[in-house]
Design a protein around this motif. Structure first.
Motif, PDB file in Angstrom:
ATOM      1  N   HIS A  17       0.813  -1.208   0.000  1.00  0.00           N
ATOM      2  CA  HIS A  17       0.000   0.000   0.000  1.00  0.00           C
ATOM      3  C   HIS A  17       0.848   1.261   0.000  1.00  0.00           C
ATOM      4  CE1 HIS A  17      -3.857  -2.011   0.378  1.00  0.00           C
ATOM      5  NE2 HIS A  17      -3.160  -2.920   1.023  1.00  0.00           N
ATOM      6  N   SER A  20      -3.124   3.965  -1.491  1.00  0.00           N
ATOM      7  CA  SER A  20      -4.241   3.224  -0.938  1.00  0.00           C
ATOM      8  C   SER A  20      -4.651   2.177  -1.965  1.00  0.00           C
ATOM      9  CB  SER A  20      -5.426   4.149  -0.656  1.00  0.00           C
ATOM     10  OG  SER A  20      -6.064   4.515  -1.855  1.00  0.00           O
ATOM     11  N   GLY A 267      -7.575   8.262   9.712  1.00  0.00           N
ATOM     12  CA  GLY A 267      -7.742   6.831   9.815  1.00  0.00           C
ATOM     13  C   GLY A 267      -6.478   6.056   9.559  1.00  0.00           C
ATOM     14  N   ARG A 269      -5.347   2.140   7.696  1.00  0.00           N
ATOM     15  CA  ARG A 269      -5.818   1.010   6.923  1.00  0.00           C
ATOM     16  C   ARG A 269      -4.635   0.113   6.574  1.00  0.00           C
ATOM     17  NH1 ARG A 269      -7.920   5.200   2.524  1.00  0.00           N
ATOM     18  NH2 ARG A 269      -5.942   6.041   1.801  1.00  0.00           N
ATOM     19  N   PHE A 277      -8.297  -7.116   4.350  1.00  0.00           N
ATOM     20  CA  PHE A 277      -7.938  -5.696   4.384  1.00  0.00           C
ATOM     21  C   PHE A 277      -8.912  -4.976   5.299  1.00  0.00           C
ATOM     22  CE2 PHE A 277      -8.205  -1.329   2.711  1.00  0.00           C
ATOM     23  CZ  PHE A 277      -6.870  -0.975   2.725  1.00  0.00           C
ATOM     24  N   SER A 278      -8.393  -4.105   6.160  1.00  0.00           N
ATOM     25  CA  SER A 278      -9.237  -3.440   7.151  1.00  0.00           C
ATOM     26  C   SER A 278      -8.939  -1.947   7.190  1.00  0.00           C
ATOM     27  CB  SER A 278      -8.992  -4.054   8.545  1.00  0.00           C
ATOM     28  OG  SER A 278      -9.895  -3.517   9.494  1.00  0.00           O
ATOM     29  N   GLU A 279      -9.980  -1.159   7.459  1.00  0.00           N
ATOM     30  CA  GLU A 279      -9.825   0.288   7.579  1.00  0.00           C
ATOM     31  C   GLU A 279     -10.641   0.797   8.765  1.00  0.00           C
ATOM     32  OE1 GLU A 279      -9.911   3.123   4.084  1.00  0.00           O
ATOM     33  OE2 GLU A 279     -11.782   3.732   5.060  1.00  0.00           O
ATOM     34  N   SER A 281     -11.566   4.486  10.796  1.00  0.00           N
ATOM     35  CA  SER A 281     -11.463   5.942  10.661  1.00  0.00           C
ATOM     36  C   SER A 281     -12.411   6.639  11.619  1.00  0.00           C
ATOM     37  CB  SER A 281     -11.778   6.374   9.224  1.00  0.00           C
ATOM     38  OG  SER A 281     -13.138   6.137   8.907  1.00  0.00           O
ATOM     39  N   TRP A 310     -15.581   1.329  10.795  1.00  0.00           N
ATOM     40  CA  TRP A 310     -14.645   0.208  10.713  1.00  0.00           C
ATOM     41  C   TRP A 310     -15.139  -0.723   9.624  1.00  0.00           C
ATOM     42  CZ3 TRP A 310     -14.418  -4.662  14.245  1.00  0.00           C
ATOM     43  CH2 TRP A 310     -13.264  -5.409  13.931  1.00  0.00           C
ATOM     44  N   GLN A 311     -14.325  -0.909   8.581  1.00  0.00           N
ATOM     45  CA  GLN A 311     -14.720  -1.736   7.445  1.00  0.00           C
ATOM     46  C   GLN A 311     -13.674  -2.811   7.194  1.00  0.00           C
ATOM     47  OE1 GLN A 311     -16.247   0.250   3.918  1.00  0.00           O
ATOM     48  NE2 GLN A 311     -15.263  -1.242   2.576  1.00  0.00           N
ATOM     49  N   ASN A 312     -14.154  -4.007   6.871  1.00  0.00           N
ATOM     50  CA  ASN A 312     -13.285  -5.145   6.617  1.00  0.00           C
ATOM     51  C   ASN A 312     -13.669  -5.800   5.292  1.00  0.00           C
ATOM     52  OD1 ASN A 312     -11.843  -5.607   9.446  1.00  0.00           O
ATOM     53  ND2 ASN A 312     -13.998  -5.094   9.827  1.00  0.00           N
TER      54      ASN A 312
END
Length: 606
Positions: A17, A20, A267, A269, A277-279, A281, A310-312
């Motif tokens: 990365h 991004s 954030g 990530r 993959f996780s983010e 923020s 929080w997104q995965n």
């Protein structure tokens, strides 16, 4: 999801990365991220979408954000005058409060009015616009009944580059801006500022002072990211706009609104696993307005919003699972003594994108828990079939909701804390073709919206109170097509709508039934010439359909000359035939729109 989509997903999760993940994919193929919250190529998404890139923004030279969206597929606009005046966006005929606005992933809008301040968005700070038509509540929560508009501010990559512009024109309009962007080692950056000012026009003739109603907007945007390691990136973004806009209230002295429009996000990530993959923020947005009537402060209403996301994204063989958690805390600061001044919302969602050969299947489910009205569950299912390489058919169905506003729930003496959210069901069938420089997208849809909130008089009193009493049905057809060939560029969008209030049988207010837009440009050597043709059908200003607003046709011309590799002069002539037209009125008094106008801009791009 076919193999190209899987390649995108694999890049999203597996590549280092230094950029991004989504931005890396953008280098391989034009993509958008708003429909699924993950990277997809435009021709693979199972939604109706429009993408406006920076190149097109510079070519069109819009003076306000509404100019970019006007008469696009599925979009109707009404404005209480030009240049910073209240603007309503009707996505597929739904209410203006039914379209969600995001700036770099940050949720925007007023918690009291329930709609976004489209009029305060500065085109000079925008890198790209993604428009997704159709419900997206199962991913984003409240507001996305009609769709989502996401704005991405300017970003940086490569050697440091300076950009600047200055210009002026009719109505004593002045604008200028300066920015720098680039990357160094593991850090990417962009910082820019711009100012737009105009004396405007007299928006309501015979109301208030007889002077012009001007607009002034100073804005600042920035993005910064740093690659800590091969698997970890820190990032942040900022957009801040401040200014004032004049309006006519009725007194002999000046009336205006001071505004602040703000979005910021920080954030981290990275890859937790080669397939995960996780983010995470945190975000902050503000929509602030202080009103002055007769040059005296009369009201102040500010929305402050705090966000956590929080997104995965997890690869499961050939499939992609997305799961996340959202938290939103809305706070209202106002001279008006609301019964409640804050509320929070928790949302949890999951989405599965399946690759089944020629077939693609996407399903999403979300539950929101709001401390004001309890829990709401929404879902969406979309199917696509690739008939051949250049052709795809799709079908989808989804539910959505719109939360009651602070005004609806808590307005002193009039709010109704027992209101239920507005809810909808939408079904869509679409056909997409893309080959060479030609593309076309056709969609038919129907939305049924229940529990629409209406303010009505309380029997036996002088009070008004909101109730869940209305139902609406909206049917429509959209066509969007374009071609790029041998220096020519053409795009056409057309929309036909049939919308009605199911209780009264009347059409919904201020939205046209027919919309069409044609953009045609010719580039050769250092010159380019272009035109935009817009046609909108008649509309009704009121719910009873007693105030008819005539349709209109507009023609805009533009030209550009590249003086050197870095310098370009651009000229635009708007409303060439000086048409008189309006899109909204107050009582019997029209909100005026500008006649013929000329603008000249000098652009520098290193």
């Amino acid at each position: 999801m076919h193999k190209k989509s899987l390649l995108s997903a694999a890049i999203l999760l597996a590549l280092p990365h230094a950029l991004s993940a989504q931005e890396m994919i953008a280098r391989l193929d034009p993509i958008l991220v708003t429909p699924t919250r993950t990277a997809q190529t435009v021709d693979q998404t199972l939604a109706s979408v429009t993408v406006i890139e920076r190149e097109e923004i510079e070519r069109l030279q819009p003076k306000e954000f509404a100019d970019l969206l006007r008469a696009r597929a599925g979009i109707g606009l009404s404005q209480n005058g030009p240049f910073g005046k209240t603007t309503s966006l009707f996505m597929r005929g739904t209410n203006s409060s039914h379209t969600l606005l995001l700036i770099d992933g940050v949720r925007m809008g007023s918690a009291t009015l329930g709609s976004a301040s489209w009029q305060f968005l500065p085109p000079a700070e925008i890198e790209r616009v993604e428009i997704v038509r159709g419900p997206r509540t199962s991913l984003y929560g409240s507001d996305a009944i009609g769709g989502v508009v996401q704005i991405f501010t300017r970003d940086g990559d490569g050697p440091a580059r300076v950009r600047a512009h200055m210009g002026g024109g009719s109505f004593n309009t002045r604008e200028y801006g300066l920015g720098v962007s680039g990357s160094h080692d593991r850090t990417r950056y962009s910082l820019s500022g711009s100012h737009f000012s105009t004396d405007g026009i007299d928006v309501q003739k015979g109301v208030g002072d007889s002077g012009r109603d001007g607009f002034h907007n100073s804005s600042l945007s920035g993005r910064l990211s740093h690659q800590v390691s091969e698997a970890l990136e820190l990032f942040g973004s900022l957009h801040h706009a401040r200014g004032e806009t004049d309006y006519d209230f009725g007194g002999p002295a000046r009336d205006w609104i001071d505004f602040v429009h703000h979005a910021s996000r920080l954030g981290v990530r990275g890859q937790l696993h080669e397939r995960w993959f996780s983010e995470l923020s945190i975000g902050h947005s503000r929509d602030e307005n202080e009103t002055f009537q007769n040059a005296v402060p009369s009201s102040q209403i500010d929305t402050v919003r705090y966000l956590v996301a929080w997104q995965n994204d997890i690869l499961l063989g050939n499939h992609l699972l997305t799961a996340g958690l959202d938290y939103q805390d809305d706070q209202v600061k106002s001279a008006t003594d609301y019964d409640e001044t804050r509320r929070d919302n928790w949302g949890v969602y999951a989405q599965l994108q399946l690759d089944l050969g020629r077939h693609a299947l996407t399903g999403s489910l979300r539950q929101d828990d709001n401390e004001s009205f309890g829990r709401e569950t929404t879902g969406q299912l979309a199917w696509g079939y690739r008939i051949m390489e250049a052709w795809q058919v799709r079908a989808s169905g989804g539910t959505a909701f719109k939360a009651p506003t602070f005004n609806d729930l808590y307005w002193p003496g009039g709010g109704n804390p027992d209101l239920a959210p507005e809810s909808s069901e939408t079904f869509e069938l679409g056909l997409r073709h893309a080959a060479g420089g030609f593309h076309a997208d056709l969609a038919v849809f129907q939305s049924d919206i229940d529990d629409l909130i209406e303010w009505a008089p309380v029997p036996g009193s002088f009070l008004w109170q909101p109730q869940n009493v209305e139902k609406a049905r909206i049917r429509g057809v959209e066509l969007e097509t374009g071609i790029d060939h041998d220096g020519w560029s053409a795009s056409l969008s057309m929309t036909w709508l049939d919308h009605e209030n199911r209780r009264t049988g009347n059409e919904l207010r201020r939205r046209p039934n027919q919309i069409a837009r044609l953009d045609l440009d010719r580039q050769w050597q250092d010159w380019s010439l272009g035109t935009t043709l817009i046609a909108e059908g008649r509309r009704y200003n009121d719910d009873s359909n007693s105030q008819r607003i005539a349709g209109h046709e507009l023609m805009h011309l533009r030209a550009a000359y590249r003086v050197s590799p870095a310098w370009t002069v651009r000229a635009t002539l708007n409303n060439v035939f000086d048409r008189d037209y309006v899109t909204a009125r107050q009582g019997v008094i029209d909100y005026e729109q500008p006649g013929r106008a000329f603008y000249l801009t000098l652009n520098y791009q290193q």
